[in-house]
Design a protein around this motif. Structure first.
Motif, PDB file in Angstrom:
ATOM      1  N   ILE A 163       5.766  -3.751 -10.345  1.00  0.00           N
ATOM      2  CA  ILE A 163       4.565  -4.090 -11.411  1.00  0.00           C
ATOM      3  C   ILE A 163       3.728  -5.474 -10.861  1.00  0.00           C
ATOM      4  O   ILE A 163       2.560  -5.678 -10.885  1.00  0.00           O
ATOM      5  N   THR A 164       4.776  -6.298 -10.426  1.00  0.00           N
ATOM      6  CA  THR A 164       4.075  -7.665 -10.111  1.00  0.00           C
ATOM      7  C   THR A 164       3.448  -7.628  -8.527  1.00  0.00           C
ATOM      8  O   THR A 164       2.513  -8.317  -8.431  1.00  0.00           O
ATOM      9  N   GLU A 165       4.221  -6.871  -7.638  1.00  0.00           N
ATOM     10  CA  GLU A 165       3.821  -6.839  -6.091  1.00  0.00           C
ATOM     11  C   GLU A 165       2.953  -5.776  -5.899  1.00  0.00           C
ATOM     12  O   GLU A 165       2.468  -5.716  -4.583  1.00  0.00           O
ATOM     13  N   LYS A 166       3.108  -4.630  -6.449  1.00  0.00           N
ATOM     14  CA  LYS A 166       2.070  -3.455  -6.252  1.00  0.00           C
ATOM     15  C   LYS A 166       1.293  -2.958  -7.414  1.00  0.00           C
ATOM     16  O   LYS A 166       1.069  -1.692  -7.402  1.00  0.00           O
ATOM     17  N   LYS A 167       0.939  -3.966  -8.193  1.00  0.00           N
ATOM     18  CA  LYS A 167       0.043  -3.582  -9.102  1.00  0.00           C
ATOM     19  C   LYS A 167      -0.953  -2.651  -8.971  1.00  0.00           C
ATOM     20  O   LYS A 167      -1.344  -1.596  -9.677  1.00  0.00           O
ATOM     21  N   ASP A 168      -1.799  -2.698  -7.789  1.00  0.00           N
ATOM     22  CA  ASP A 168      -2.993  -1.735  -7.262  1.00  0.00           C
ATOM     23  C   ASP A 168      -2.435  -0.523  -7.060  1.00  0.00           C
ATOM     24  O   ASP A 168      -3.146   0.575  -7.551  1.00  0.00           O
ATOM     25  N   ALA A 169      -1.281  -0.539  -6.450  1.00  0.00           N
ATOM     26  CA  ALA A 169      -0.695   0.967  -6.097  1.00  0.00           C
ATOM     27  C   ALA A 169      -0.176   1.773  -7.042  1.00  0.00           C
ATOM     28  O   ALA A 169      -0.439   2.915  -7.219  1.00  0.00           O
ATOM     29  N   ILE A 170       0.172   1.002  -8.172  1.00  0.00           N
ATOM     30  CA  ILE A 170       0.531   1.438  -9.189  1.00  0.00           C
ATOM     31  C   ILE A 170      -0.572   2.026 -10.244  1.00  0.00           C
ATOM     32  O   ILE A 170      -0.700   3.261 -10.675  1.00  0.00           O
ATOM     33  N   GLY A 171      -1.708   1.380 -10.334  1.00  0.00           N
ATOM     34  CA  GLY A 171      -2.860   1.870 -10.982  1.00  0.00           C
ATOM     35  C   GLY A 171      -3.394   3.090 -10.335  1.00  0.00           C
ATOM     36  O   GLY A 171      -3.920   3.981 -10.977  1.00  0.00           O
TER      37      GLY A 171
ATOM     38  N   LYS B 193       0.737  -1.266   0.066  1.00  0.00           N
ATOM     39  CA  LYS B 193       0.056   0.121   0.100  1.00  0.00           C
ATOM     40  C   LYS B 193       0.793   1.310  -0.022  1.00  0.00           C
ATOM     41  O   LYS B 193       0.230   2.332  -0.040  1.00  0.00           O
ATOM     42  N   THR B 194       2.097   0.967   0.016  1.00  0.00           N
ATOM     43  CA  THR B 194       3.159   2.313   0.092  1.00  0.00           C
ATOM     44  C   THR B 194       3.974   2.132  -1.350  1.00  0.00           C
ATOM     45  O   THR B 194       4.621   1.206  -1.714  1.00  0.00           O
ATOM     46  N   LEU B 195       3.562   3.268  -2.292  1.00  0.00           N
ATOM     47  CA  LEU B 195       4.447   3.420  -3.590  1.00  0.00           C
ATOM     48  C   LEU B 195       5.634   4.472  -3.237  1.00  0.00           C
ATOM     49  O   LEU B 195       5.092   5.621  -3.322  1.00  0.00           O
ATOM     50  N   ARG B 196       6.775   3.933  -3.554  1.00  0.00           N
ATOM     51  CA  ARG B 196       7.758   4.987  -3.450  1.00  0.00           C
ATOM     52  C   ARG B 196       8.108   5.646  -4.918  1.00  0.00           C
ATOM     53  O   ARG B 196       8.511   4.795  -5.789  1.00  0.00           O
ATOM     54  N   VAL B 197       7.995   6.842  -5.043  1.00  0.00           N
ATOM     55  CA  VAL B 197       8.009   7.794  -6.283  1.00  0.00           C
ATOM     56  C   VAL B 197       9.222   8.506  -6.372  1.00  0.00           C
ATOM     57  O   VAL B 197       9.218   9.635  -5.721  1.00  0.00           O
ATOM     58  N   GLY B 198      10.130   8.290  -7.175  1.00  0.00           N
ATOM     59  CA  GLY B 198      11.382   9.237  -7.346  1.00  0.00           C
ATOM     60  C   GLY B 198      11.006  10.285  -8.563  1.00  0.00           C
ATOM     61  O   GLY B 198      10.441  10.096  -9.400  1.00  0.00           O
ATOM     62  N   THR B 199      11.511  11.483  -8.133  1.00  0.00           N
ATOM     63  CA  THR B 199      10.989  12.762  -9.104  1.00  0.00           C
ATOM     64  C   THR B 199      12.226  13.749  -9.131  1.00  0.00           C
ATOM     65  O   THR B 199      13.132  13.415  -8.043  1.00  0.00           O
ATOM     66  N   ILE B 200      12.396  14.634  -9.890  1.00  0.00           N
ATOM     67  CA  ILE B 200      13.287  15.726  -9.908  1.00  0.00           C
ATOM     68  C   ILE B 200      12.359  16.964  -9.846  1.00  0.00           C
ATOM     69  O   ILE B 200      11.566  17.138 -10.604  1.00  0.00           O
ATOM     70  N   ASN B 201      12.692  17.604  -8.689  1.00  0.00           N
ATOM     71  CA  ASN B 201      11.779  18.813  -8.452  1.00  0.00           C
ATOM     72  C   ASN B 201      11.737  19.754  -9.487  1.00  0.00           C
ATOM     73  O   ASN B 201      10.863  20.642  -9.594  1.00  0.00           O
TER      74      ASN B 201
END
Length: 321
Positions: free
Chosen positions: A224-232, A32-40
């Motif tokens: 994609i395999t383990e957090k498919k719902d979170a990615i959606g 239920k936690t998705l870690r998203v890397g970004t560049i400000n």
């Protein structure tokens, strides 16, 4: 995974990126936690938290800013430090060439005036043909390099017809430009608009040389395999966030100004031109990325030929708002 020379030469940036990765809080339900890397500097996801969009139901989006650029994001997703990374069109090509197990799961609509070649206000350079023999600053293996290549192609020139300059991270490129130490630089918003406000002049926009400059989001195969719902849920929230920012430009400009330390008047001008929605991942996107891969291989920026079609994942289109 064996990193190609491009990434190996950026070891310091990779180490810095990994050291800046924030630890994921312990959770009984890590899916239920998705870690998203970004560049400000240009990232869409960078303002999720400020806008209150870092949660969707019982799913949390942990937004992790990187100062080490695309190389750092690629290293982090390869190391399992993040699940999703936001980058330009060139990033997924570099990741695939380095055998990173990740796929493109979302993309914004084109941002054709969000990146450009700029010159000093008093520069005699007026046309793309004038670039021959000039010193051009850009970041290697990024959208900046692709814009330079496409601009040169349009003028009948090659990358070997100019002097490529790679300035250290953190350099005030505008000062170097105004001092005459370089002739041309690539800039992306919001820096691009800040340079213009200080007297720089756009020579050509990305879109003028057939570069879409869309923002791409790649997810690790493991996520994609383990957090498919979170990615959606993330793809859905991403679309909603873009729409919200478009409808609340002054408020979003204030968030960006605070993040970057730039005047709100400048960031507001950026907001008027930012991508306002997601586009579907579809086969029509493949030829452009394949052209990037072929050109980077020709220039030995990546060490092997690749076919990019396998990196496009269509299953999350259904989550686009």
């Amino acid at each position: 995974m064996r990193l190609p020379r491009l990434l190996s030469s950026a070891t310091a940036a990779v180490v810095l990126a990994l050291s800046l990765s924030l630890p994921v809080p312990a959770s009984a339900d890590d899916a239920k936690t998705l870690r998203v890397g970004t560049i400000n500097l240009f990232g869409v996801a960078s303002t999720f938290e400020q806008a209150g969009h870092d949660k969707a139901g019982d799913i949390t989006f942990q937004i992790i800013p990187f100062t080490s650029g695309v190389v750092g994001l690629i290293a982090a997703i390869n190391a399992g430090e993040i699940d999703v990374a936001e980058m330009g069109e060139v990033g997924p090509v570099v990741a695939q060439s380095a055998d990173v197990e990740a796929q493109i799961i979302a993309a914004t609509e084109p941002w054709r005036i969000g990146e450009a070649l700029v010159v000093a206000g008093d520069s005699p350079i007026r046309t793309l043909e004038d670039l021959k023999g000039k010193k051009i600053s850009y970041a290697r293996a990024t959208n900046g390099q692709w814009v330079v290549n496409k601009a040169l192609q349009k003028a009948g020139l090659d990358i070997t017809d100019v002097e490529s300059v790679f300035l250290p991270a953190g350099t005030n490129t505008l000062s170097v430009l105004e001092a005459g130490q370089i002739d041309v630089a690539v800039a992306i918003d919001a820096t691009l608009s800040a340079y213009e406000a200080q007297g720089a002049r756009r020579l050509v926009n990305a879109g003028d040389v057939d570069v879409d400059n869309a923002l791409f989001f790649i997810a690790s195969n493991k996520a994609i395999t383990e957090k498919k719902d979170a990615i959606g849920a993330f793809v859905n929230q991403l679309g909603k966030h873009l729409a919200w920012a478009s409808e609340n430009q002054e408020k979003h400009a204030g968030f960006v100004a605070e993040l970057l330390g730039i005047e709100p008047e400048v960031t507001l001008s950026v907001e008027r031109n930012r991508p306002k929605k997601l586009q579907e991942i579809r086969p029509e996107l493949i030829p452009s990325n394949q052209a990037i891969a072929d050109e980077l291989f020709r220039q030995k920026v990546i060490e092997k030929e690749i076919r990019v079609d396998s990196s496009f994942n269509y299953e999350f289109n259904k989550y686009i708002p």
